[in-house]
Design a protein around this motif. Structure first.
Motif, PDB file in Angstrom:
ATOM      1  N   SER A  71       7.075  -2.557  -1.726  1.00 31.27           N
ATOM      2  CA  SER A  71       5.857  -1.866  -1.302  1.00 31.27           C
ATOM      3  C   SER A  71       5.207  -2.564  -0.124  1.00 31.27           C
ATOM      4  O   SER A  71       5.136  -3.790  -0.092  1.00 31.27           O
ATOM      5  N   THR A  72       4.718  -1.780   0.814  1.00 30.19           N
ATOM      6  CA  THR A  72       3.791  -2.330   1.788  1.00 30.19           C
ATOM      7  C   THR A  72       2.487  -2.611   1.064  1.00 30.19           C
ATOM      8  O   THR A  72       2.030  -1.812   0.249  1.00 30.19           O
ATOM      9  N   MET A  73       1.868  -3.733   1.370  1.00 30.04           N
ATOM     10  CA  MET A  73       0.613  -4.101   0.736  1.00 30.04           C
ATOM     11  C   MET A  73      -0.470  -4.265   1.792  1.00 30.04           C
ATOM     12  O   MET A  73      -0.201  -4.672   2.921  1.00 30.04           O
ATOM     13  N   GLY A  74      -1.684  -3.969   1.397  1.00 31.68           N
ATOM     14  CA  GLY A  74      -2.782  -4.087   2.340  1.00 31.68           C
ATOM     15  C   GLY A  74      -4.053  -4.562   1.670  1.00 31.68           C
ATOM     16  O   GLY A  74      -4.231  -4.396   0.461  1.00 31.68           O
ATOM     17  N   TRP A  75      -4.913  -5.175   2.455  1.00 31.65           N
ATOM     18  CA  TRP A  75      -6.263  -5.521   2.036  1.00 31.65           C
ATOM     19  C   TRP A  75      -7.243  -4.668   2.834  1.00 31.65           C
ATOM     20  O   TRP A  75      -7.145  -4.579   4.058  1.00 31.65           O
ATOM     21  N   PHE A  76      -8.153  -4.058   2.117  1.00 33.25           N
ATOM     22  CA  PHE A  76      -9.211  -3.251   2.710  1.00 33.25           C
ATOM     23  C   PHE A  76     -10.556  -3.835   2.284  1.00 33.25           C
ATOM     24  O   PHE A  76     -10.618  -4.631   1.353  1.00 33.25           O
ATOM     25  N   ARG A  77     -11.610  -3.406   2.931  1.00 37.87           N
ATOM     26  CA  ARG A  77     -12.942  -3.810   2.508  1.00 37.87           C
ATOM     27  C   ARG A  77     -13.924  -2.674   2.737  1.00 37.87           C
ATOM     28  O   ARG A  77     -13.716  -1.824   3.596  1.00 37.87           O
ATOM     29  N   GLN A  78     -14.968  -2.702   1.939  1.00 35.36           N
ATOM     30  CA  GLN A  78     -15.997  -1.675   2.051  1.00 35.36           C
ATOM     31  C   GLN A  78     -17.365  -2.311   1.872  1.00 35.36           C
ATOM     32  O   GLN A  78     -17.667  -2.875   0.814  1.00 35.36           O
ATOM     33  N   ALA A  79     -18.157  -2.244   2.921  1.00 36.66           N
ATOM     34  CA  ALA A  79     -19.522  -2.743   2.879  1.00 36.66           C
ATOM     35  C   ALA A  79     -20.448  -1.597   2.464  1.00 36.66           C
ATOM     36  O   ALA A  79     -20.104  -0.430   2.634  1.00 36.66           O
TER      37      ALA A  79
END
Length: 126
Positions: free
Chosen positions: A32-40
């Motif tokens: 799997s491609t993995m990612g980190w996201f963020r939400q303010a």
């Protein structure tokens, strides 16, 4: 099916460091491609970094280049985000995502991700 659990968030002073971890279940993690996201608060969820299944390709949003490093250990089914020189603008809930089956060599768009963790809060104080 992929289940993701983030950890490592917390409160840190500006200029400090944190290391986020995302533990994955399921045999598909290593592909799997993995990612980190963020939400303010009041903002859209945005990508921070992504890494291909082999770890040979990575992507970073401009504002974190040179400060954050994404890595993965497929033997441990874990992806990491090392965050250095943290700034107040990095304050957000950070989410781990998995793109499975992978849409391409690496995924940088939120809609490409199929599985999400519950998120971990990162707060940077001045």
């Amino acid at each position: 099916q992929v289940q993701l659990v983030e950890s490592g968030g917390g409160l840190v002073q500006a200029g400090g460091s944190l290391r986020l971890s995302c533990a994955a279940s399921g045999r598909t993690f290593s592909r799997s491609t993995m990612g980190w996201f963020r939400q303010a608060p009041g903002k859209e969820r945005e990508i921070v970094a992504a890494i291909s299944w082999s770890g040979g390709r990575s992507y970073y949003r401009d504002s974190v280049k040179g400060r954050f490093t994404i890595s993965r250990d497929n033997a441990k089914n874990t992806v990491y985000l090392q965050m250095n020189s943290l700034e107040r603008e990095d304050t957000a809930v950070y989410y781990c995502g998995a793109d499975w089956p992978p849409a391409g060599p690496i995924a940088t768009m939120r809609d490409e991700y199929d599985y999400w963790g519950q998120g971990t809060q990162v707060t940077v104080s001045s």
